[in-house]
Scaffold this motif. Structure first.
Motif, short mmCIF file in Angstrom:
data_model
loop_
_atom_site.label_atom_id
_atom_site.label_comp_id
_atom_site.label_asym_id
_atom_site.label_seq_id
_atom_site.Cartn_x
_atom_site.Cartn_y
_atom_site.Cartn_z
N VAL A 162 -0.65 3.01 -6.03
CA VAL A 162 -0.55 1.68 -5.43
C VAL A 162 -1.48 1.55 -4.23
O VAL A 162 -2.15 0.52 -4.06
CB VAL A 162 0.92 1.40 -5.03
N SER B 74 0.83 -1.20 0.00
CA SER B 74 0.00 0.00 0.00
C SER B 74 0.86 1.25 0.00
O SER B 74 0.37 2.34 0.27
CB SER B 74 -0.93 -0.01 1.22
N SER C 207 -0.87 -7.97 -4.26
CA SER C 207 -1.62 -6.97 -3.50
C SER C 207 -2.64 -6.23 -4.35
O SER C 207 -3.64 -5.72 -3.85
CB SER C 207 -0.67 -5.96 -2.86
N THR C 208 -2.37 -6.14 -5.62
CA THR C 208 -3.26 -5.41 -6.53
C THR C 208 -3.99 -6.35 -7.47
O THR C 208 -4.41 -5.96 -8.55
CB THR C 208 -2.45 -4.37 -7.33
N SER D 151 -8.53 -4.08 -3.55
CA SER D 151 -8.39 -5.48 -3.12
C SER D 151 -9.03 -5.67 -1.75
O SER D 151 -9.74 -6.67 -1.52
CB SER D 151 -6.91 -5.87 -3.07
N GLN E 54 -5.03 1.12 -5.36
CA GLN E 54 -5.25 -0.23 -5.88
C GLN E 54 -5.43 -1.23 -4.74
O GLN E 54 -6.28 -2.12 -4.81
CB GLN E 54 -4.07 -0.63 -6.77
N PHE E 55 -4.62 -1.09 -3.70
CA PHE E 55 -4.74 -2.01 -2.57
C PHE E 55 -6.08 -1.85 -1.88
O PHE E 55 -6.66 -2.84 -1.39
CB PHE E 55 -3.60 -1.79 -1.59
#
Length: 521
Positions: free
Chosen positions: A98, A74, A443-444, A105, A101-102
């Motif tokens: 980033v 993250s 993670s993404t 998820s 994006q996390f």
């Protein structure tokens, strides 16, 4: 022919009705295929889904818990996402992307927990503070500015900074062990970080889609992908010494390093010019309770000059199968294998006339990386252990063992650029797609697979929006631009996943995982 984004009815005529036909065929049993299977099973519960995995269990390659760092990437601690520009300022744009994006998820995982698809979030994710740690006056000033830029951003609210050794020792005692106090140090601390067992998550996702009717084939090694006369994808290989053949309306190649060669075998024009550069890695691991109990954080430092982003040194808490360990690394190396369980010929088999020049150009443009890899290969164990002592000065070699990490294949683009990240390749008609590349990867997985769905199923995409809104309520929203929404989304997913936030965590001491430290092997 299969039109873009269209999954034909199973009643449509085929050349040979005895052939096994499926709507969606996923090659690879890792986190990417598991995530895509979960999304499709919710969006189109009547579609037939089949997963082909060459090994005898899921997530034994890069998704396995000991094959990656388990960091819920993250950008809270990873300094490679916040480079310093030529004028000395810190660029946080990549970190913001980033982190957003996390959050996607986390929203998907929260939906799967609430709907009962994932019975226990603590089986795969735990609160683990994320820290950045540097030493030297110049690096301290860099980290100070990085904190100033990030801490005022909605996605990074609550991040703390300190250049006080006593405070840093309170956050992570091992970092101050053995230090004389002569050198300036600094750290940032984000309580909202997490440790993710992507292997356990993958297993839960695949178990859930199997319960919904998907077929998971282990030991199924794919050797051929071709278009048949009806426009379906013919996928052949061997399982237990017996040949198999499947025909699929949509294929996703989520086979890690093997994705490049499988997409080349499919002969889609979009893969032309792409190559791969494999990088192997090693970690040091300790299970000694006296050491493990004194460190509860993922602590990232600065990468060596010429090192790839995946080689940023970090000292991590890991919780796997309910037991806590510490990992340090990674130490980069080179192997021509594209998978940990791959062949020494993988790299050479991936070379084609159309990617030879880009691969040569990438090599010439990345001489510092080559020098770095060679230095890592020839480094003595004593030299490598000294890197751990930069983080933990009192580390004892007798307490640590070497483990081999997963193999990573970095993307070489047709223009000769070596790309440290992921690249989605889709055929023009949307009937086949694949994923190349590495970190931040797992993670993404959710936003990457949503991108695959949008690109490959444009005719269904608008109709899926109501259901997608239930699964990922704020997919597409710019959390970075709305502090109130960002706080609300993070608080909600933290509650469902049983994670800490700056508002809920105690400040005097970082939360400790309710797990045992494993006995040393």
């Amino acid at each position: 022919m299969v039109h873009k984004g269209r999954v034909p009815s199973a009643t449509e005529p085929q050349t040979d009705p005895t052939l096994r036909t499926t709507d969606v065929l996923l090659i690879g049993g890792g986190i990417m295929s598991a995530t895509l299977a979960s999304l499709i099973s919710e969006l189109e519960p009547t579609w037939k889904i089949r997963v082909l995995e060459r090994l005898d269990r899921p997530a034994l390659e890069s998704s396995g818990p000991w094959n990656n760092a388990g960091t819920g990437h993250s950008a809270l601690c990873e300094l490679n996402y916040t480079p310093q520009t030529e004028d000395g300022t810190v660029d946080i744009s990549k970190a913001v992307v980033v982190n957003e994006q996390f959050q996607v998820s986390r929203q998907l995982w929260s939906f799967l927990v609430e709907s009962g698809r994932i019975p226990d979030p603590s089986a795969f994710i735990r609160s683990t503070p994320h820290m950045s740690f540097v030493w030297g006056a110049e690096n301290v000033e860099y980290l100070r500015e990085r904190h100033q830029r990030l801490s005022t951003h909605p996605l990074f609210a609550g991040m703390e900074f300190s250049d006080d050794p006593a405070q840093i020792a309170e956050w992570a005692p091992l970092l101050m062990d053995g230090r004389t106090g002569d050198e300036p140090v600094a750290a940032t601390y984000a309580v909202q970080g997490s440790d993710v067992d992507f292997g356990a998550l993958t297993e839960q996702l695949l178990r859930s889609v199997a319960d919904q009717g998907a077929v998971i084939d282990y030991g199924a090694d794919v050797s051929r992908i071709r278009r048949d006369a009806d426009g379906l994808w013919e996928v052949r290989g061997k399982k237990g010494g017996e040949r198999f053949e499947h025909h699929a309306r949509f294929v996703f190649v989520g086979a890690g390093g093997q994705a490049l060669t499988l997409l080349q075998k499919a002969r889609i024009p979009e893969i032309k010019g792409f190559g791969g550069f494999p990088v192997s890695g090693e970690f040091l691991r300790t299970d000694k309770p006296e050491v493990v109990s004194r460190h509860h954080a993922k602590v990232y430092g600065k990468a060596a000059v010429g090192a790839p982003p995946m080689s940023v040194p970090h000292l991590d808490t890991r919780v796997v199968d309910g037991k806590a360990s510490l990992m340090f690394g990674p130490y980069a190396g080179f192997s021509p294998r594209f998978l940990k369980a791959g062949s020494l010929l993988d790299l050479f088999k991936s070379i084609r006339w159309h990617n030879l020049i880009p691969m040569v150009r990438a090599g010439l443009a990345n001489i510092p990386l080559t020098i770095y890899l060679v230095s890592q290969l020839i480094a003595r164990p004593k030299t490598k252990f000294a890197e751990l002592r930069d983080f933990f000065g009192d580390a004892d070699p007798a307490d640590w063992q070497k483990i081999t990490a997963g193999q990573r294949v970095q993307v070489i683009r047709p223009d000769g650029v070596l790309q440290f990240g992921t690249e989605v390749i889709t055929h023009s008609d949307g009937s086949i797609a694949g994923l190349l590349g590495a970190s931040p990867g797992a993670s993404t997985a959710a936003p990457i697979m949503l991108d695959v769905l949008e690109r490959c199923f444009p005719e269904q995409w608008d109709g899926w929006q109501p259901r997608l809104h239930e699964m990922v309520p704020h997919q597409g929203d710019e959390l970075a631009d709305d502090a109130e929404l960002s706080t609300a989304v993070q608080a909600r997913t933290a509650r469902i996943l049983h994670l800490e936030t700056p508002a809920t965590a105690g400040r005097a001491e970082a939360p400790r995982p309710q797990v045992e430290a494993a006995q040393a092997d």
